[in-house]
Design an enzyme around this catalytic site. Structure first.
Site, PDB file in Angstrom:
ATOM      1  N   GLU A  16       0.825  -1.218   0.000  1.00  0.00           N
ATOM      2  CA  GLU A  16       0.000   0.000   0.000  1.00  0.00           C
ATOM      3  C   GLU A  16       0.858   1.266   0.000  1.00  0.00           C
ATOM      4  OE1 GLU A  16      -2.839  -0.309   3.222  1.00  0.00           O
ATOM      5  OE2 GLU A  16      -4.162  -1.509   1.988  1.00  0.00           O
ATOM      6  N   GLU A  30      -5.725  -8.287  -0.887  1.00  0.00           N
ATOM      7  CA  GLU A  30      -6.425  -8.057   0.387  1.00  0.00           C
ATOM      8  C   GLU A  30      -7.851  -7.651   0.079  1.00  0.00           C
ATOM      9  OE1 GLU A  30      -4.680  -5.309   3.260  1.00  0.00           O
ATOM     10  OE2 GLU A  30      -2.665  -5.938   2.694  1.00  0.00           O
TER      11      GLU A  30
HETATM   12  P1  P53 Z   1      -6.848  -2.614   9.718  1.00  0.00           P
HETATM   13  C1  P53 Z   1      -6.165   1.816   5.711  1.00  0.00           C
HETATM   14  C2  P53 Z   1      -6.993   1.735   4.604  1.00  0.00           C
HETATM   15  C3  P53 Z   1      -6.990   0.601   3.814  1.00  0.00           C
HETATM   16  C4  P53 Z   1      -6.130  -0.443   4.130  1.00  0.00           C
HETATM   17  O1  P53 Z   1      -6.660  -2.649   8.135  1.00  0.00           O
HETATM   18  C5  P53 Z   1      -5.289  -0.349   5.216  1.00  0.00           C
HETATM   19  C6  P53 Z   1      -5.306   0.769   6.019  1.00  0.00           C
HETATM   20  C7  P53 Z   1      -4.401   0.882   7.209  1.00  0.00           C
HETATM   21  O2  P53 Z   1      -5.104   0.702   8.386  1.00  0.00           O
HETATM   22  O3  P53 Z   1      -4.369  -1.297   5.528  1.00  0.00           O
HETATM   23  C8  P53 Z   1      -4.405  -2.602   5.025  1.00  0.00           C
HETATM   24  O4  P53 Z   1      -5.976  -3.694  10.275  1.00  0.00           O
HETATM   25  C9  P53 Z   1      -3.064  -3.193   5.361  1.00  0.00           C
HETATM   26  C10 P53 Z   1      -3.125  -4.277   6.395  1.00  0.00           C
HETATM   27  C11 P53 Z   1      -4.260  -3.996   7.352  1.00  0.00           C
HETATM   28  C12 P53 Z   1      -5.564  -4.078   6.569  1.00  0.00           C
HETATM   29  O5  P53 Z   1      -5.569  -3.175   5.499  1.00  0.00           O
HETATM   30  O6  P53 Z   1      -6.408  -1.264  10.128  1.00  0.00           O
HETATM   31  O7  P53 Z   1      -2.332  -3.616   4.235  1.00  0.00           O
HETATM   32  O8  P53 Z   1      -1.878  -4.374   7.023  1.00  0.00           O
HETATM   33  O9  P53 Z   1      -4.310  -4.850   8.457  1.00  0.00           O
HETATM   34  C13 P53 Z   1      -6.798  -3.831   7.426  1.00  0.00           C
HETATM   35  O10 P53 Z   1      -8.283  -2.876   9.979  1.00  0.00           O
END
Ligand code: P53
Length: 475
Positions: free
Chosen positions: A176, A374
């Site tokens: 990201e 993801e």
């Molecule tokens: P968490 C923000 C917006 C979109 C994806 O996020 C993001 C974030 C950062 O918070 O991160 C990704 O755990 C990232 C992972 C993360 C996952 O999304 O904050 O690549 O490491 O865990 C979910 O709910």
């Protein structure tokens, strides 16, 4: 017959710092994730100066995958995973980041981990830098403010490509990379780039310089990978959060267009090897990226990526403001609620069609194979009679897979695979919570860090098993 290719890569995703634990095991150094406390939906994680005795650092133990990975991978195999996306903790390989020689014990850990996956025909998919750079590089060099970081990263990448070239085909350089456009929130610049914004400092400017170094580092790593082995496929990784206009008012349409440019130009550089015209114009006007050399531009051009990896969770919606005639996007000022979408407890909108929109947006511009690395729904889970009925998670994933199918079938997009977030419950990156759960497998641990770490299959585990087994036909 399934519309997905026979070798479609169904799997699940995680990142090292969010599940491994073992933060000091095997010679591992301290990473930026190790100095972040637990937060919540309303309280931000704090970045502390070193490790403080009275604080809760959720990544130190995480779910102790470091010691449990054999059992966990066995569960992934039971679900039918064809691949498993994780990252290599930089601090296991180079504990401080600026050493000449890698740490053999760290390298051995990932050899064993990847072998364990391959034993079940699960292909490891690896991100090199996923929010976990060595804290020493922050303290001594100011993180990605410093050009020296390019060499440190490339050394790390070279060691990994050399060592795992016969075990790992698909790689991504920076997780990201565009998440740092959220620089209004100190979390973003710190986790992406190890940058602590100073009082009164222009965070946007710091971000552009850091991102430039990262893009150059990525491009050099791509070139090295090609020399090491022709088999390696190196991708970029972006957070696709489409920015919609609030309505058809022309100023709002323009605002959304400029916001998309500001959030996705990183992909232009990764894929085409050059800064797009709108970005060159913007950088000139602002006087950002003062350190950019001819050699950098050549490297960018030579090190373009093989595929486009991205995360998708939600969309956002924007509205123009009158004091901003050039539509310079500022998430704190321009983001508004989308009246058509519901959101999770953490305020993340649920928008399955946005996934197809995002895939089309990328495909229109870049014509590269895509990999959804993801996608998932963070939620609390409740155990009832030893079971977890997470139909909300199943519903979220099902709706997104339906849109993903349309993107393949109706829009002709070349999709390599799908690795939902997350294979198993892990520590949330944004909040440091355990109870913002994404996994198919429940882990008994709460936000205070208490629990037995026992694993339990959720309903979604059995559901996803059937999805994989039917190659996406039985949803
Ligand atoms: P968490 C923000 C917006 C979109 C994806 O996020 C993001 C974030 C950062 O918070 O991160 C990704 O755990 C990232 C992972 C993360 C996952 O999304 O904050 O690549 O490491 O865990 C979910 O709910």
């Amino acid at each position: 017959m399934s519309i997905f290719k026979d070798d479609f890569l169904w799997g699940g995703a995680v990142a090292a710092h969010q599940l491994e634990g073992g933060w000091q095991a095997g010679g591992k150094g301290i990473s930026v994730a190790d100095i972040m406390t637990a937060g919540s939906v309303s309280e931000k994680r704090t970045i502390t100066a070193g490790i403080l005795a009275d604080k809760n650092y959720p990544n130190h133990e995480a779910i102790d995958f470091y010691h449990n990975y054999k059992n966990d991978i066995k569960l992934f195999a039971e679900m039918g995973f064809k691949c498993f996306r994780t990252s290599i903790a930089w601090t296991r390989i180079f504990p401080k980041g600026d050493e000449e020689e890698p740490n053999e014990e760290g390298l051995k850990f990932y050899d064993d981990l990847f072998d364990e996956c391959l034993k079940y025909n699960i292909e490891p998919i690896v991100t090199l830098s996923h929010f976990e750079l060595p804290d020493h590089l922050v303290e001594k060099y100011d993180g990605w403010r410093n050009r020296k970081m390019i060499n440190f990263f490339v050394n790390f990448a070279d060691v990994c490509f050399e060592r795992y070239q016969n075990k790992v085909k698909y790689w991504m350089t920076f997780n990201e990379i565009n998440n740092q456009t959220g620089y209004n929130n100190e979390f973003c610049l710190f986790t992406n780039s190890g940058i602590k914004v100073k009082d009164g400092e222009n965070a946007e400017k710091a971000m552009y310089q850091a991102a430039h170094y990262e893009l150059v580092a990525s491009a050099i790593a791509v070139q090295h990978a090609r020399l090491i082995s022709k088999k390696l496929q190196i991708g970029c990784m972006l957070a696709m959060v489409p920015l919609y206009p609030l309505d058809s008012k022309p100023a709002n349409i323009m605002m959304a267009e400029k916001a998309m440019q500001k959030r996705y130009w990183f992909a232009d550089v990764h894929v085409t090897g050059e800064y797009p015209s709108f970005m060159r114009a913007f950088l000139n006007k602002k006087g950002y990226i003062s350190d950019i050399t001819q050699e950098d531009l050549i490297n960018l051009k030579k090190g373009t990526v093989d595929y486009l990896g991205f995360s998708y969770y939600m969309s956002k919606t924007v509205k123009a403001t009158e004091d901003n005639p050039e539509y310079e996007y500022d998430d704190y000022k321009n983001d508004v609620q989308n009246p058509f979408l519901e959101a999770s407890e953490w305020g993340w909108s649920v928008d399955p069609e946005g996934l197809r929109y995002g895939m089309n947006w990328f495909n229109d511009r870049f014509h590269l194979p895509q990999f959804i690395v993801e996608n998932g729904f963070g939620s609390r889970d409740v155990i009832e009679d030893g079971k977890i009925h997470d139909d909300y998670r199943i519903s979220y994933l099902r709706q997104h897979i339906i849109e993903m199918k349309k993107a393949v079938q109706e829009d002709g997009i070349d999709l390599l695979g799908y690795t939902p977030w997350s294979a198993i419950d892990i520590v949330s990156a944004g909040t440091g919570q355990m109870e913002k759960r994404y996994g198919f497998i429940y882990v008994d641990k709460d936000d205070e860090g208490k629990g037995t770490l026992m694993r339990l299959r959720k309903d979604s585990f059995y559901w996803y098993q059937r999805v994989i087994e039917s190659n996406g036909q039985k949803l």
